[in-house]
Design a protein around this motif. Structure first.
Motif, PDB file in Angstrom:
ATOM      1  N   GLU A 147      29.992  30.484  17.262  1.00  0.00           N
ATOM      2  CA  GLU A 147      28.750  30.935  16.647  1.00  0.00           C
ATOM      3  C   GLU A 147      28.996  31.481  15.245  1.00  0.00           C
ATOM      4  OE1 GLU A 147      29.913  31.822  19.585  1.00  0.00           O
ATOM      5  OE2 GLU A 147      28.463  31.171  21.078  1.00  0.00           O
ATOM      6  N   LYS A 148      28.260  30.945  14.276  1.00  0.00           N
ATOM      7  CA  LYS A 148      28.430  31.330  12.878  1.00  0.00           C
ATOM      8  C   LYS A 148      28.156  32.819  12.672  1.00  0.00           C
ATOM      9  CE  LYS A 148      26.794  30.323   8.236  1.00  0.00           C
ATOM     10  NZ  LYS A 148      25.808  29.656   7.417  1.00  0.00           N
ATOM     11  N   TYR A 149      27.105  33.333  13.299  1.00  0.00           N
ATOM     12  CA  TYR A 149      26.752  34.737  13.091  1.00  0.00           C
ATOM     13  C   TYR A 149      27.840  35.675  13.608  1.00  0.00           C
ATOM     14  CZ  TYR A 149      25.347  35.394  18.005  1.00  0.00           C
ATOM     15  OH  TYR A 149      25.339  35.490  19.373  1.00  0.00           O
ATOM     16  N   LEU A 150      28.513  35.307  14.684  1.00  0.00           N
ATOM     17  CA  LEU A 150      29.610  36.130  15.192  1.00  0.00           C
ATOM     18  C   LEU A 150      30.820  36.044  14.259  1.00  0.00           C
ATOM     19  CD1 LEU A 150      29.430  35.464  19.036  1.00  0.00           C
ATOM     20  CD2 LEU A 150      28.810  37.554  17.817  1.00  0.00           C
ATOM     21  N   GLU A 195      33.398  40.402   8.515  1.00  0.00           N
ATOM     22  CA  GLU A 195      33.011  41.633   7.818  1.00  0.00           C
ATOM     23  C   GLU A 195      33.793  42.836   8.329  1.00  0.00           C
ATOM     24  OE1 GLU A 195      31.302  44.423   5.370  1.00  0.00           O
ATOM     25  OE2 GLU A 195      31.215  42.239   5.180  1.00  0.00           O
ATOM     26  N   TYR A 196      33.922  42.970   9.642  1.00  0.00           N
ATOM     27  CA  TYR A 196      34.642  44.128  10.182  1.00  0.00           C
ATOM     28  C   TYR A 196      36.148  44.010  10.003  1.00  0.00           C
ATOM     29  CZ  TYR A 196      30.483  46.484  11.583  1.00  0.00           C
ATOM     30  OH  TYR A 196      29.284  47.140  11.543  1.00  0.00           O
ATOM     31  N   VAL A 197      36.684  42.805  10.007  1.00  0.00           N
ATOM     32  CA  VAL A 197      38.107  42.636   9.686  1.00  0.00           C
ATOM     33  C   VAL A 197      38.356  43.099   8.253  1.00  0.00           C
ATOM     34  CG1 VAL A 197      39.928  40.921   9.276  1.00  0.00           C
ATOM     35  CG2 VAL A 197      38.595  40.846  11.398  1.00  0.00           C
ATOM     36  N   LYS A 198      37.446  42.731   7.347  1.00  0.00           N
ATOM     37  CA  LYS A 198      37.570  43.153   5.947  1.00  0.00           C
ATOM     38  C   LYS A 198      37.507  44.679   5.844  1.00  0.00           C
ATOM     39  CE  LYS A 198      34.318  43.003   2.585  1.00  0.00           C
ATOM     40  NZ  LYS A 198      33.201  42.406   1.877  1.00  0.00           N
ATOM     41  N   LYS A 203      28.360  49.534  30.443  1.00  0.00           N
ATOM     42  CA  LYS A 203      28.001  49.133  31.796  1.00  0.00           C
ATOM     43  C   LYS A 203      27.191  47.842  31.765  1.00  0.00           C
ATOM     44  CE  LYS A 203      28.140  53.713  33.762  1.00  0.00           C
ATOM     45  NZ  LYS A 203      27.437  54.769  34.485  1.00  0.00           N
ATOM     46  N   MET A 204      26.703  47.504  30.582  1.00  0.00           N
ATOM     47  CA  MET A 204      25.961  46.254  30.413  1.00  0.00           C
ATOM     48  C   MET A 204      26.953  45.106  30.279  1.00  0.00           C
ATOM     49  SD  MET A 204      23.197  47.676  27.693  1.00  0.00           S
ATOM     50  CE  MET A 204      21.968  46.408  27.838  1.00  0.00           C
ATOM     51  N   THR A 205      26.501  43.900  30.566  1.00  0.00           N
ATOM     52  CA  THR A 205      27.350  42.720  30.446  1.00  0.00           C
ATOM     53  C   THR A 205      27.077  42.039  29.110  1.00  0.00           C
ATOM     54  OG1 THR A 205      27.274  42.398  32.830  1.00  0.00           O
ATOM     55  CG2 THR A 205      27.958  40.512  31.506  1.00  0.00           C
ATOM     56  N   PHE A 206      28.162  41.718  28.373  1.00  0.00           N
ATOM     57  CA  PHE A 206      28.061  41.010  27.101  1.00  0.00           C
ATOM     58  C   PHE A 206      28.834  39.701  27.210  1.00  0.00           C
ATOM     59  CE2 PHE A 206      28.310  45.557  25.736  1.00  0.00           C
ATOM     60  CZ  PHE A 206      26.991  45.695  25.335  1.00  0.00           C
ATOM     61  N   PRO A 207      28.435  38.690  26.452  1.00  0.00           N
ATOM     62  CA  PRO A 207      29.282  37.501  26.364  1.00  0.00           C
ATOM     63  C   PRO A 207      30.640  37.914  25.799  1.00  0.00           C
ATOM     64  CG  PRO A 207      27.151  37.121  25.287  1.00  0.00           C
ATOM     65  CD  PRO A 207      27.232  38.574  25.617  1.00  0.00           C
ATOM     66  N   HIS A 208      31.716  37.312  26.300  1.00  0.00           N
ATOM     67  CA  HIS A 208      33.042  37.735  25.836  1.00  0.00           C
ATOM     68  C   HIS A 208      33.233  37.488  24.348  1.00  0.00           C
ATOM     69  CE1 HIS A 208      33.621  33.637  27.391  1.00  0.00           C
ATOM     70  NE2 HIS A 208      34.599  33.513  26.537  1.00  0.00           N
ATOM     71  N   GLN A 209      32.495  36.526  23.773  1.00  0.00           N
ATOM     72  CA  GLN A 209      32.590  36.299  22.330  1.00  0.00           C
ATOM     73  C   GLN A 209      31.986  37.483  21.559  1.00  0.00           C
ATOM     74  OE1 GLN A 209      31.113  34.166  24.481  1.00  0.00           O
ATOM     75  NE2 GLN A 209      31.883  32.099  24.166  1.00  0.00           N
ATOM     76  N   LEU A 210      30.874  38.015  22.040  1.00  0.00           N
ATOM     77  CA  LEU A 210      30.234  39.157  21.395  1.00  0.00           C
ATOM     78  C   LEU A 210      31.090  40.414  21.535  1.00  0.00           C
ATOM     79  CD1 LEU A 210      27.794  40.294  19.884  1.00  0.00           C
ATOM     80  CD2 LEU A 210      26.653  40.582  22.101  1.00  0.00           C
ATOM     81  N   ALA A 211      31.858  40.501  22.603  1.00  0.00           N
ATOM     82  CA  ALA A 211      32.733  41.664  22.801  1.00  0.00           C
ATOM     83  C   ALA A 211      33.721  41.819  21.643  1.00  0.00           C
ATOM     84  CB  ALA A 211      33.488  41.531  24.128  1.00  0.00           C
ATOM     85  N   ILE A 247      31.824  43.673  18.878  1.00  0.00           N
ATOM     86  CA  ILE A 247      31.597  45.062  19.278  1.00  0.00           C
ATOM     87  C   ILE A 247      32.908  45.846  19.200  1.00  0.00           C
ATOM     88  CG2 ILE A 247      30.962  46.564  21.217  1.00  0.00           C
ATOM     89  CD1 ILE A 247      29.025  44.273  22.087  1.00  0.00           C
ATOM     90  N   LEU A 248      33.993  45.269  19.680  1.00  0.00           N
ATOM     91  CA  LEU A 248      35.292  45.940  19.624  1.00  0.00           C
ATOM     92  C   LEU A 248      35.714  46.224  18.185  1.00  0.00           C
ATOM     93  CD1 LEU A 248      37.921  47.001  20.871  1.00  0.00           C
ATOM     94  CD2 LEU A 248      38.758  44.640  20.857  1.00  0.00           C
ATOM     95  N   LEU A 249      35.563  45.249  17.305  1.00  0.00           N
ATOM     96  CA  LEU A 249      35.928  45.458  15.900  1.00  0.00           C
ATOM     97  C   LEU A 249      35.068  46.546  15.260  1.00  0.00           C
ATOM     98  CD1 LEU A 249      36.593  41.785  14.853  1.00  0.00           C
ATOM     99  CD2 LEU A 249      38.229  43.674  14.630  1.00  0.00           C
ATOM    100  N   GLU A 250      33.769  46.539  15.542  1.00  0.00           N
ATOM    101  CA  GLU A 250      32.899  47.576  14.980  1.00  0.00           C
ATOM    102  C   GLU A 250      33.317  48.945  15.495  1.00  0.00           C
ATOM    103  OE1 GLU A 250      29.974  50.534  14.465  1.00  0.00           O
ATOM    104  OE2 GLU A 250      30.508  49.746  16.445  1.00  0.00           O
ATOM    105  N   GLN A 251      33.594  49.061  16.776  1.00  0.00           N
ATOM    106  CA  GLN A 251      33.985  50.352  17.342  1.00  0.00           C
ATOM    107  C   GLN A 251      35.361  50.795  16.837  1.00  0.00           C
ATOM    108  OE1 GLN A 251      32.304  52.748  19.438  1.00  0.00           O
ATOM    109  NE2 GLN A 251      30.720  51.522  18.432  1.00  0.00           N
TER     110      GLN A 251
END
Length: 159
Positions: free
Chosen positions: A13-16, A22-25, A129-137, A140-144
């Protein structure tokens, strides 16, 4: 500090991809970030429990081959520890202060994690506790992780 994120599956996914870039930068001023993808197994919906176990095992073996010796391993796991952003920052700071210069985060595939990955983890966290697609994780991990470094440095970041 070096941070590796080892994940099962290719990001399409392009948006991911854009969000992750962005977060790697942003994180690059705090740590050297490496993103590692391993091939996921084809897993139709009608797998038996034994077939699911085989899929997770093959994916787990691929991930294990990518882990650098001496790295502190944090597994993203639905059964892992729930924490706040401040708690996550404190955990990362504690890991770094204890002399670990390399942290590897592992994100499993769509069927979950093989026991071989669970057994090598130094720590297990649950993003929600919510379920996310593993790609979106990954995003989220990088942002956190970025937020955690901002917290550790007492720098302003939106709350």
């Amino acid at each position: 500090m070096k941070i590796t994120i080892a994940a099962v599956g290719k990001l399409k996914e392009k948006y991911l991809k854009e969000g992750i870039a962005e977060y790697v930068k942003r994180l690059s001023r705090f740590a050297d970030i490496e993103l590692v993808e391993v091939e996921d197994e084809h897993a139709p919906d009608s797998l038996s429990p034994a077939q699911e176990s085989q899929v997770k095992h093959r994916e787990g073996e691929r991930v294990l081959r990518k882990i650098k010796e001496g790295s502190y391993i944090i597994l993203l796991d639905l059964a892992g520890q729930h924490t706040t952003s401040e708690g996550f920052a404190a955990k990362l700071e504690s890991i770094m202060l204890s002399g670990n210069s390399h942290i590897t985060f592992i994100i499993g595939g769509s069927l979950g994690l093989d026991q071989s990955l669970i057994s090598v983890a130094n720590h297990r966290i649950c993003l929600s506790k919510m379920t996310f697609p593993h790609q979106l994780a990954r995003l989220i991990l990088l942002e956190q992780t970025y937020r955690a470094f901002k917290i550790m440095k007492n720098e302003t970041y939106h709350k």
